[in-house]
Enzyme design. Sequence first.
Site, PDB file in Angstrom:
ATOM      1  N   TYR B 124       0.836  -1.188   0.000  1.00  0.00           N
ATOM      2  CA  TYR B 124       0.000   0.000   0.000  1.00  0.00           C
ATOM      3  C   TYR B 124       0.880   1.251   0.000  1.00  0.00           C
ATOM      4  O   TYR B 124       1.769   1.383   0.840  1.00  0.00           O
ATOM      5  CB  TYR B 124      -0.938   0.039   1.212  1.00  0.00           C
ATOM      6  CG  TYR B 124      -1.831   1.249   1.112  1.00  0.00           C
ATOM      7  CD1 TYR B 124      -2.859   1.270   0.183  1.00  0.00           C
ATOM      8  CD2 TYR B 124      -1.595   2.401   1.866  1.00  0.00           C
ATOM      9  CE1 TYR B 124      -3.641   2.394   0.012  1.00  0.00           C
ATOM     10  CE2 TYR B 124      -2.370   3.530   1.695  1.00  0.00           C
ATOM     11  CZ  TYR B 124      -3.392   3.518   0.757  1.00  0.00           C
ATOM     12  OH  TYR B 124      -4.157   4.633   0.573  1.00  0.00           O
ATOM     13  N   GLN B 186     -10.553   1.040   1.662  1.00  0.00           N
ATOM     14  CA  GLN B 186     -11.086   0.134   0.624  1.00  0.00           C
ATOM     15  C   GLN B 186      -9.964  -0.642  -0.069  1.00  0.00           C
ATOM     16  O   GLN B 186     -10.177  -1.783  -0.512  1.00  0.00           O
ATOM     17  CB  GLN B 186     -11.973   0.894  -0.373  1.00  0.00           C
ATOM     18  CG  GLN B 186     -11.299   1.982  -1.184  1.00  0.00           C
ATOM     19  CD  GLN B 186     -11.304   3.348  -0.481  1.00  0.00           C
ATOM     20  OE1 GLN B 186     -11.396   3.438   0.751  1.00  0.00           O
ATOM     21  NE2 GLN B 186     -11.199   4.409  -1.260  1.00  0.00           N
ATOM     22  N   SER B 233       6.748   8.295  13.029  1.00  0.00           N
ATOM     23  CA  SER B 233       8.171   8.093  12.792  1.00  0.00           C
ATOM     24  C   SER B 233       8.994   8.803  13.873  1.00  0.00           C
ATOM     25  O   SER B 233       8.529   9.759  14.493  1.00  0.00           O
ATOM     26  CB  SER B 233       8.523   8.646  11.415  1.00  0.00           C
ATOM     27  OG  SER B 233       9.827   8.272  11.063  1.00  0.00           O
ATOM     28  N   GLN B 255      13.632  14.599  10.342  1.00  0.00           N
ATOM     29  CA  GLN B 255      12.621  13.799  11.030  1.00  0.00           C
ATOM     30  C   GLN B 255      11.379  14.645  11.330  1.00  0.00           C
ATOM     31  O   GLN B 255      10.243  14.212  11.134  1.00  0.00           O
ATOM     32  CB  GLN B 255      13.192  13.224  12.324  1.00  0.00           C
ATOM     33  CG  GLN B 255      12.247  12.264  13.026  1.00  0.00           C
ATOM     34  CD  GLN B 255      11.862  11.110  12.124  1.00  0.00           C
ATOM     35  OE1 GLN B 255      12.693  10.561  11.409  1.00  0.00           O
ATOM     36  NE2 GLN B 255      10.591  10.762  12.083  1.00  0.00           N
ATOM     37  N   HIS B 258       8.376  15.184   8.877  1.00  0.00           N
ATOM     38  CA  HIS B 258       7.453  14.089   8.521  1.00  0.00           C
ATOM     39  C   HIS B 258       6.026  14.379   8.975  1.00  0.00           C
ATOM     40  O   HIS B 258       5.071  14.123   8.251  1.00  0.00           O
ATOM     41  CB  HIS B 258       7.909  12.760   9.125  1.00  0.00           C
ATOM     42  CG  HIS B 258       8.839  12.001   8.250  1.00  0.00           C
ATOM     43  ND1 HIS B 258       8.489  11.587   6.987  1.00  0.00           N
ATOM     44  CD2 HIS B 258      10.111  11.564   8.435  1.00  0.00           C
ATOM     45  CE1 HIS B 258       9.501  10.938   6.436  1.00  0.00           C
ATOM     46  NE2 HIS B 258      10.503  10.907   7.284  1.00  0.00           N
ATOM     47  N   GLU B 322      13.371   4.055  16.384  1.00  0.00           N
ATOM     48  CA  GLU B 322      13.236   3.554  15.014  1.00  0.00           C
ATOM     49  C   GLU B 322      14.521   3.874  14.230  1.00  0.00           C
ATOM     50  O   GLU B 322      15.149   3.002  13.668  1.00  0.00           O
ATOM     51  CB  GLU B 322      12.032   4.236  14.352  1.00  0.00           C
ATOM     52  CG  GLU B 322      11.811   3.838  12.911  1.00  0.00           C
ATOM     53  CD  GLU B 322      10.775   4.741  12.221  1.00  0.00           C
ATOM     54  OE1 GLU B 322      10.410   5.792  12.790  1.00  0.00           O
ATOM     55  OE2 GLU B 322      10.355   4.397  11.098  1.00  0.00           O
ATOM     56  N   HIS B 323      14.887   5.160  14.209  1.00  0.00           N
ATOM     57  CA  HIS B 323      16.138   5.594  13.596  1.00  0.00           C
ATOM     58  C   HIS B 323      17.078   6.045  14.699  1.00  0.00           C
ATOM     59  O   HIS B 323      16.687   6.817  15.576  1.00  0.00           O
ATOM     60  CB  HIS B 323      15.905   6.786  12.657  1.00  0.00           C
ATOM     61  CG  HIS B 323      14.916   6.515  11.567  1.00  0.00           C
ATOM     62  ND1 HIS B 323      13.603   6.926  11.647  1.00  0.00           N
ATOM     63  CD2 HIS B 323      15.049   5.881  10.374  1.00  0.00           C
ATOM     64  CE1 HIS B 323      12.966   6.549  10.532  1.00  0.00           C
ATOM     65  NE2 HIS B 323      13.812   5.926   9.752  1.00  0.00           N
ATOM     66  N   ASP B 356      16.786   6.458   4.275  1.00  0.00           N
ATOM     67  CA  ASP B 356      15.422   6.655   3.771  1.00  0.00           C
ATOM     68  C   ASP B 356      15.349   6.381   2.275  1.00  0.00           C
ATOM     69  O   ASP B 356      14.317   5.983   1.752  1.00  0.00           O
ATOM     70  CB  ASP B 356      14.960   8.097   4.027  1.00  0.00           C
ATOM     71  CG  ASP B 356      14.656   8.338   5.486  1.00  0.00           C
ATOM     72  OD1 ASP B 356      14.446   7.348   6.223  1.00  0.00           O
ATOM     73  OD2 ASP B 356      14.640   9.517   5.906  1.00  0.00           O
ATOM     74  N   HIS B 415      -0.261 -40.423  19.999  1.00  0.00           N
ATOM     75  CA  HIS B 415       1.074 -39.963  19.615  1.00  0.00           C
ATOM     76  C   HIS B 415       2.099 -41.071  19.876  1.00  0.00           C
ATOM     77  O   HIS B 415       2.997 -41.315  19.074  1.00  0.00           O
ATOM     78  CB  HIS B 415       1.468 -38.718  20.409  1.00  0.00           C
ATOM     79  CG  HIS B 415       0.847 -37.452  19.905  1.00  0.00           C
ATOM     80  ND1 HIS B 415      -0.502 -37.227  19.955  1.00  0.00           N
ATOM     81  CD2 HIS B 415       1.383 -36.352  19.315  1.00  0.00           C
ATOM     82  CE1 HIS B 415      -0.756 -36.024  19.438  1.00  0.00           C
ATOM     83  NE2 HIS B 415       0.371 -35.480  19.039  1.00  0.00           N
TER      84      HIS B 415
END
Lengths: 427, 427
Positions: B124, B186, B233, B255, B258, B322-323, B356, B415
């Site tokens: 996506y 959707q 982020s 950063q 964003h 994250e970074h 990035d 078993h």
Amino acid sequence: MNKIYNPERSEWAEILKRPTQTVDDIEATVTDIFKEVKEKGDTAVAKYTSIFDNVTLESTAVTDTEIEEAQELISTELKEAIQLAKGNIERFHTAQKTERVAVSTTEGVDCWQEKRPIQKVGLYIPGGTAPLFSTILMLATPANIAGCKEIVLCTPPDKDGKVNPAILYTAKLSGVTKIFKVGGIQAIAAMTFGTETVPQVYKIFGPGNQFVTVAKQLATKHGVAIDMPAGPSELLVVADDAAQASFVASDLLSQAEHGVDSQVILVSTSKDLIDEVEKEVEVQMSTLSRKRIAEKAIDNSKLIYVKDDETALALIDEYGPEHFIVCTSNDDYYVDNIGNAGSVFIGNYTPESAGDYASGTNHTLPTNGYAKQYSGVNLDSFMKSMTFQKISETGIKNIGRAIELMAEAEGLDAHKNAVTLRLNALK
Amino acid sequence: MNKIYNPERSEWAEILKRPTQTVDDIEATVTDIFKEVKEKGDTAVAKYTSIFDNVTLESTAVTDTEIEEAQELISTELKEAIQLAKGNIERFHTAQKTERVAVSTTEGVDCWQEKRPIQKVGLYIPGGTAPLFSTILMLATPANIAGCKEIVLCTPPDKDGKVNPAILYTAKLSGVTKIFKVGGIQAIAAMTFGTETVPQVYKIFGPGNQFVTVAKQLATKHGVAIDMPAGPSELLVVADDAAQASFVASDLLSQAEHGVDSQVILVSTSKDLIDEVEKEVEVQMSTLSRKRIAEKAIDNSKLIYVKDDETALALIDEYGPEHFIVCTSNDDYYVDNIGNAGSVFIGNYTPESAGDYASGTNHTLPTNGYAKQYSGVNLDSFMKSMTFQKISETGIKNIGRAIELMAEAEGLDAHKNAVTLRLNALK
């Protein structure tokens, strides 16, 4: 057993449909208990232990004395069996270690990937009639190899406030760092939020009933990861006249005894084998202690005849079985081409039981069709991969202009500027 | 910017707290749209495309002609930049391929692990002002290396029913197999259930707004996997006097641009550097096109002074950025010991922008503290590991007794019987 001959491709989805479970009604209960454990910690845990396990404990933490006592209660024979299994599991999961992956993607641009352990993991082991100590081997052994610092185990106490000795023995043997007599929803909640005694963990592993399953799902909304989504266990066998019917029947039954909702499917290009297996199942079932359970699962089982191996493979791939036994005159074809399966068992002398206990592979596997996109538990389940990059002056000169152009095209000025400043400094 | 000097360990959690998002109110909308797309397929998709994207399309599938036209609309310079980035991403992710892991755990017991591609994946890519073609590189490139057969991309059309040419160009370049002009909830619903035109996929990747995030969460309840949980982020920089203040400031700002909820943190053992960076941020911010957004994020940012590297590392590890940019006189210490981070950027010439876009590492990374237990997207994200075992007559003789004992101790007769039958046949 339901025999189906040469089903049309359009019917496959219906034939292979798994029973769906509704969980909406228990979500409310789980949400309430989570809230209470988050707010009241050990007090809430004690309350629900009293309600669900009918016992009031002085302390939930299992003591060294209890572990020592457990060692005495287990036969030497069983201890040796557990040790043999552990050795195999250890060898297979140790072999899964990966080296750091390092690449200079461009001159002056060094990138590498390293796996580091998830520092705190939680294992849930259900109580009840069958003490699943084998699952402890499957989870704690790789957690240890991965280097997880804290390996917490929660399991419900019995009415006397005790835990099955095989569970304690195996937990100690496989390097669990803390054991708590806490079960069900309250255990998952305790490991999600942490209490005064139970540590908070980053990822929760292990099987459980519907309540535990829903609790694990809810845990993911509170920042905790889980091993994989749950579902009833399942086995699909593909076999032809190369297979021993009595062995196939015994494998189908070993799956069927797990629960009335177990999925049992035989796919075959031999009508004779299907008939023989059907007879053998009846014979063997009569002697089982869990006959009642097995019978129900067998009632819903399917024996599917297809005309050739290609059709069989396509059908099996659409199903994506958790356990997949291959016992045919064409084994390599299935093994090489199967796209979706949890664990594959090949030949007459490889029963599913072997993987459940002692071959060395992991028995925590994706069910419910999740083999299409999830791995079974393996060493990486206890680690995460991190990436690193170090760029030299030459490196930023080599890729800086490309970054500027792309950042500009995405409308991200500051991203571009971070490079421009550096390139200017090097002029 | 908020300066904090020598915070007590007990204050860390509060200082490092991320903003929480509530999603309950949009869950109902997402659930309704999912239901409608499941029942009515393309008709429902068209309805919501009309409502949310203000456009009615004859067909949602992007044609070859549209892709060819897109190629014409992009400058050669940008194409070359995208190709350079793709080359680096390809080199780094190809290096992540793993061989089959094979072990004889016991004589006659052969176990192996193989990774096989997830056959159908969905990507996506959001629309809006910034066309995130770089994310297509990050997702489609490894999907291709993994061998995914179907790589579906959904992205919303603009008011004229078109898709940004850089998105189409990059999708074609990186091997996307089908592109659809479908956005938002959707799109996620269409890839979850499949419609007459959009194929059902097994795993969905990619960023999005709150609606897309909730839709991806809901998709997991319908048997689809997702790349990872989402969150704003974030960037944490650890720097001392070895760092160039203007570079650090430019990274913090990249950063900050964003989104207003971006997390920006500087940890330093140098009060001088903190002051210099603060000044530099003010200077650089004034020129940014996304100044309004950056300003808000910078208002909430934190500049934290700590007395030594050990304290800094402990604080950073608790946050799990994250970074993570490391620019100190002691880089190796941080790189070797950081336990929780998505991607690490080392030294003065390694801006976050590099990762990035073009260094080769993946920019789809765990945020919101998920670096503690989740990997960033990597080659394995597009594969699943399967295990295999083949046991010979000797093998079952070697481990059969152990299996029998363990199955018996777990109360699982069938078993045990599956092994007993085989052992008897070999007597």
